[in-house]
Design an enzyme around this catalytic site. Structure first.
Site, PDB file in Angstrom:
ATOM      1  N   SER A 258      90.675 -60.204 -34.576  1.00 14.96           N
ATOM      2  CA  SER A 258      91.192 -59.520 -35.768  1.00 14.96           C
ATOM      3  C   SER A 258      91.849 -60.476 -36.771  1.00 14.96           C
ATOM      4  O   SER A 258      91.628 -60.332 -37.974  1.00 14.96           O
ATOM      5  CB  SER A 258      92.162 -58.407 -35.364  1.00 14.96           C
ATOM      6  OG  SER A 258      91.454 -57.418 -34.655  1.00 14.96           O
TER       7      SER A 258
ATOM      8  N   THR B  80      96.335 -53.331 -29.868  1.00 18.67           N
ATOM      9  CA  THR B  80      95.272 -53.391 -28.873  1.00 18.67           C
ATOM     10  C   THR B  80      95.866 -53.264 -27.480  1.00 18.67           C
ATOM     11  O   THR B  80      97.079 -52.992 -27.330  1.00 18.67           O
ATOM     12  CB  THR B  80      94.413 -54.665 -29.098  1.00 18.67           C
ATOM     13  OG1 THR B  80      93.294 -54.622 -28.215  1.00 18.67           O
ATOM     14  CG2 THR B  80      95.190 -55.952 -28.864  1.00 18.67           C
TER      15      THR B  80
ATOM     16  N   LYS C 113      97.911 -49.198 -26.931  1.00 18.79           N
ATOM     17  CA  LYS C 113      97.389 -48.162 -27.836  1.00 18.79           C
ATOM     18  C   LYS C 113      98.075 -46.803 -27.636  1.00 18.79           C
ATOM     19  O   LYS C 113      98.249 -46.048 -28.585  1.00 18.79           O
ATOM     20  CB  LYS C 113      95.875 -48.026 -27.674  1.00 18.79           C
ATOM     21  CG  LYS C 113      95.137 -49.247 -28.211  1.00 18.79           C
ATOM     22  CD  LYS C 113      93.641 -49.062 -28.180  1.00 18.79           C
ATOM     23  CE  LYS C 113      92.970 -50.329 -28.722  1.00 18.79           C
ATOM     24  NZ  LYS C 113      91.525 -50.177 -28.867  1.00 18.79           N
TER      25      LYS C 113
ATOM     26  N   ASN D 190      95.166 -47.397 -32.771  1.00 25.44           N
ATOM     27  CA  ASN D 190      94.984 -48.846 -32.894  1.00 25.44           C
ATOM     28  C   ASN D 190      95.525 -49.349 -34.235  1.00 25.44           C
ATOM     29  O   ASN D 190      95.301 -50.492 -34.588  1.00 25.44           O
ATOM     30  CB  ASN D 190      93.508 -49.233 -32.760  1.00 25.44           C
ATOM     31  CG  ASN D 190      92.714 -48.824 -33.974  1.00 25.44           C
ATOM     32  OD1 ASN D 190      92.941 -47.750 -34.520  1.00 25.44           O
ATOM     33  ND2 ASN D 190      91.806 -49.662 -34.417  1.00 25.44           N
TER      34      ASN D 190
ATOM     35  N   ASP E 174      89.329 -47.005 -34.283  1.00 21.87           N
ATOM     36  CA  ASP E 174      88.274 -47.318 -33.312  1.00 21.87           C
ATOM     37  C   ASP E 174      87.190 -46.236 -33.400  1.00 21.87           C
ATOM     38  O   ASP E 174      86.004 -46.503 -33.234  1.00 21.87           O
ATOM     39  CB  ASP E 174      88.822 -47.328 -31.883  1.00 21.87           C
ATOM     40  CG  ASP E 174      89.688 -48.553 -31.607  1.00 21.87           C
ATOM     41  OD1 ASP E 174      89.471 -49.599 -32.251  1.00 21.87           O
ATOM     42  OD2 ASP E 174      90.580 -48.459 -30.739  1.00 21.87           O
TER      43      ASP E 174
ATOM     44  N   ALA F  41      84.591 -43.746 -18.633  1.00 23.45           N
ATOM     45  CA  ALA F  41      85.463 -42.600 -18.935  1.00 23.45           C
ATOM     46  C   ALA F  41      86.891 -43.055 -19.204  1.00 23.45           C
ATOM     47  O   ALA F  41      87.840 -42.300 -19.021  1.00 23.45           O
ATOM     48  CB  ALA F  41      85.437 -41.599 -17.778  1.00 23.45           C
ATOM     49  N   GLY F  42      87.064 -44.292 -19.661  1.00 22.65           N
ATOM     50  CA  GLY F  42      88.399 -44.802 -19.987  1.00 22.65           C
ATOM     51  C   GLY F  42      88.770 -44.485 -21.429  1.00 22.65           C
ATOM     52  O   GLY F  42      88.167 -43.610 -22.067  1.00 22.65           O
TER      53      GLY F  42
ATOM     54  N   ILE G 265      79.984 -51.704 -26.326  1.00 19.35           N
ATOM     55  CA  ILE G 265      81.229 -52.054 -27.013  1.00 19.35           C
ATOM     56  C   ILE G 265      81.757 -53.432 -26.593  1.00 19.35           C
ATOM     57  O   ILE G 265      82.676 -53.955 -27.193  1.00 19.35           O
ATOM     58  CB  ILE G 265      82.327 -50.987 -26.832  1.00 19.35           C
ATOM     59  CG1 ILE G 265      82.800 -50.942 -25.388  1.00 19.35           C
ATOM     60  CG2 ILE G 265      81.861 -49.621 -27.261  1.00 19.35           C
ATOM     61  CD1 ILE G 265      84.166 -50.300 -25.292  1.00 19.35           C
TER      62      ILE G 265
HETATM   63  P1  ATR Z   1      89.221 -48.793 -21.431  1.00 15.97           P
HETATM   64  O1  ATR Z   1      90.449 -48.062 -21.806  1.00 15.97           O
HETATM   65  O2  ATR Z   1      89.018 -50.086 -22.151  1.00 15.97           O
HETATM   66  O3  ATR Z   1      88.003 -47.926 -21.473  1.00 15.97           O
HETATM   67  P2  ATR Z   1      89.589 -48.518 -18.556  1.00 15.97           P
HETATM   68  O4  ATR Z   1      90.360 -47.274 -18.718  1.00 15.97           O
HETATM   69  O5  ATR Z   1      90.068 -49.532 -17.570  1.00 15.97           O
HETATM   70  O6  ATR Z   1      89.461 -49.313 -19.924  1.00 15.97           O
HETATM   71  O7  ATR Z   1      88.069 -48.149 -18.248  1.00 15.97           O
HETATM   72  C1  ATR Z   1      87.143 -49.081 -17.819  1.00 15.97           C
HETATM   73  C2  ATR Z   1      85.828 -48.367 -17.541  1.00 15.97           C
HETATM   74  O8  ATR Z   1      84.941 -49.303 -16.924  1.00 15.97           O
HETATM   75  C3  ATR Z   1      85.976 -47.201 -16.582  1.00 15.97           C
HETATM   76  O9  ATR Z   1      85.041 -46.214 -16.933  1.00 15.97           O
HETATM   77  C4  ATR Z   1      85.632 -47.851 -15.248  1.00 15.97           C
HETATM   78  O10 ATR Z   1      85.177 -46.940 -14.271  1.00 15.97           O
HETATM   79  P3  ATR Z   1      86.241 -46.223 -13.264  1.00 15.97           P
HETATM   80  O11 ATR Z   1      86.828 -45.081 -14.043  1.00 15.97           O
HETATM   81  O12 ATR Z   1      85.421 -45.799 -12.114  1.00 15.97           O
HETATM   82  O13 ATR Z   1      87.260 -47.271 -12.912  1.00 15.97           O
HETATM   83  C5  ATR Z   1      84.508 -48.769 -15.667  1.00 15.97           C
HETATM   84  N1  ATR Z   1      84.307 -49.838 -14.681  1.00 15.97           N
HETATM   85  C6  ATR Z   1      85.046 -50.953 -14.513  1.00 15.97           C
HETATM   86  N2  ATR Z   1      84.546 -51.714 -13.504  1.00 15.97           N
HETATM   87  C7  ATR Z   1      83.458 -51.046 -13.017  1.00 15.97           C
HETATM   88  C8  ATR Z   1      82.495 -51.305 -11.984  1.00 15.97           C
HETATM   89  N3  ATR Z   1      82.565 -52.422 -11.221  1.00 15.97           N
HETATM   90  N4  ATR Z   1      81.513 -50.396 -11.790  1.00 15.97           N
HETATM   91  C9  ATR Z   1      81.436 -49.273 -12.533  1.00 15.97           C
HETATM   92  N5  ATR Z   1      82.309 -48.974 -13.540  1.00 15.97           N
HETATM   93  C10 ATR Z   1      83.306 -49.841 -13.781  1.00 15.97           C
END
Ligand code: ATR
Length: 284
Positions: free
Chosen positions: A24, A71, A75, A96, A111, A135-136, A221
């Site tokens: 940024s 970031t 957030k 953000n 975002d 799903a994060g 992303i």
């Molecule tokens: P953000 O807020 O950046 O989305 P996050 O909340 O840590 O970060 O989410 C990371 C995403 O990557 C999640 O969907 C995570 O899946 P889980 O909910 O099962 O943890 C996914 N992720 C990270 N490592 C993974 C792996 N080795 N295999 C499958 N999904 C993974």
């Protein structure tokens, strides 16, 4: 609260932890230079707790910062800190952007609009059916962007099923088992990876994309590396793609407008500079 002198430089930045690899400051510094603005945009490393975040924001306001991008991991803290919250920020549960004024701090989530713009840049009518991997927090923003773009059939696949179900219930989406993610692509217009899989230092994303129709758009992303394995395979199969850098550039536009008071353009020259910077850091 703002600096007394009217010709004082405009101050803005990005608050995160860690923050030193953020692009940024590079983006805003290029735009400020282009527009001939007397201003600075700096990385601000703020320890992870809410209290430290609030203290840092209070201090930035005292010294006259116009606002900051926020970031990870702050957030959600940014939303909690704000006096005023945009609809998008509230829906995402995260912000953000914080803009400071005598009336208080207001939170925005660019975002969401940034991802929507990056998709629109490729395709004015991107379709109705999407598969979102992850799903994060990032997935939440992407889902809101997809809704704004007119997608009505949005499916979520995530390694941890409960998180997928939670997101699906909040936004009225369908859930796909993580193990079946490659088997549900036939009518999909857009596939988006929001997980950390494919990022340097992380495991790769195992995804078979052969069943996608040729017109399907593929987005990732992740921007380090810029061309993830998913995007490389997408290009080999002649799909249009949206990379993490496109989203990053577009999410920066509203902050620049708000704090530096000028329109900023996302163009090939800016992308070229950022790719050069990523190469310099050894990340592409
Ligand atoms: P953000 O807020 O950046 O989305 P996050 O909340 O840590 O970060 O989410 C990371 C995403 O990557 C999640 O969907 C995570 O899946 P889980 O909910 O099962 O943890 C996914 N992720 C990270 N490592 C993974 C792996 N080795 N295999 C499958 N999904 C993974």
């Amino acid at each position: 609260m703002a600096p007394a002198s009217s010709n004082a430089p405009v101050l803005a930045g990005v608050a995160g932890h860690p923050v030193r690899h953020s692009l940024s400051p590079v983006i805003h510094t290029i735009w400020a230079k282009r527009a001939g603005i007397n201003g600075y945009y700096i990385p601000i490393d703020v320890p992870p707790s809410y209290d430290e975040f609030a203290r840092a924001m209070d201090s930035l306001r005292v010294v006259g910062f116009a606002g900051v991008n926020v970031t990870l991991p702050h957030k959600e803290h940014a939303l909690r800190y704000a006096d005023k919250k945009s609809e998008n920020a509230q829906a995402a549960g995260a912000a953000n952007m914080l803009t400071f004024s005598d009336a208080g701090a207001s939170a925005e989530n660019s975002d969401i609009t940034g991802f929507a713009e990056a998709v629109r840049e490729q395709r004015s009518e991107p379709g109705i059916s999407a598969l979102v991997l992850g799903a994060g927090g990032a997935a939440r923003g992407v889902v809101l962007a997809l809704k704004a773009l007119g997608f009505t059939d949005i499916r979520i696949a995530n390694r941890t099923m409960e998180r997928a179900v939670e997101l699906a219930e909040a936004f009225d989406l369908a859930v796909i088992e993580w193990g079946k993610r490659s088997q549900v692509l036939e009518n999909t217009d857009l596939l988006v990876n929001t997980t950390s899989l494919g990022m340097s230092g992380q495991p790769s994303l195992e995804m078979e994309i052969g069943a996608l129709k040729p017109s399907a758009l593929i987005a990732d992303i992740v921007y380090a590396p810029l061309k993830t394995d998913l995007l490389r395979r997408a290009e080999e199969n002649s799909h249009q793609t949206v990379d993490g850098l496109a989203m990053l550039m577009h999410q920066a536009v509203p902050g620049f407008r708000q704090w530096f008071g000028e329109e900023a353009s996302v163009d090939d020259e800016l992308r070229g500079e950022l790719v050069k910077e990523l190469n310099r850091r050894g990340k592409t």
